[in-house]
Design a protein around this motif. Structure first.
Motif: not given
Length: 140
Positions: A35-40, A62-65, A82-85
């Motif tokens: 969901e966060l990265y729109s990737a399978d 910045h985006h938070q689920t 660029m990155y996530g947490r």
């Protein structure tokens, strides 16, 4: 010998330096990462905080689920993530960022070692890597 990786977004507005070895390098199949990265499947590396020179957050979007402690940060100009947490809170950098900054190839020392949350997968992957049904392989 300790590696140093200078990485940037597509337009060069956001730059980061990453040093040393990642704490983990893997493929994640969990629904939250999808969901966060729109990737399978998310190919990611996780780093100790002191090994990553993170950019000033005021230069990033910045985006938070919704309802989760999962965040992603990226370039407001070109849109590149660029990155996530996420759990366990360390900076997580997609393997694709390293590929883009290394002539399209993932540096061999960043190769993934396992599949995490394989029980949540949306597609089967036929490779020789360990397939952990949940997050227990990394203490989640």
């Amino acid at each position: 010998m300790s590696q140093t990786y200078d990485i940037s977004c597509d337009c060069g507005h956001v730059k980061m330096t990453v040093r040393g070895e990642p704490k983990l390098s893997l493929y994640c199949h969990c629904g939250s990462c999808r969901e966060l990265y729109s990737a399978d499947v998310l190919g990611l590396t996780g780093w100790d905080e002191e090994n990553v020179d993170l950019p000033d957050e005021s230069k990033l979007y910045h985006h938070q689920t919704a309802g989760k402690e999962m965040h992603r940060y990226g370039c407001p100009k070109c849109g590149m993530i660029m990155y996530g947490r996420h759990k366990p809170g360390i900076p997580v950098i997609r393997q694709n960022v390293f590929r883009k900054n290394n002539g399209g190839k993932l540096p061999p020392e960043l190769a993934p070692s396992l599949h995490l949350f394989y029980g949540e997968r949306v597609l089967d992957i036929d490779d020789d890597l360990e397939k952990c049904e949940d997050g227990s392989a990394v203490g989640l």
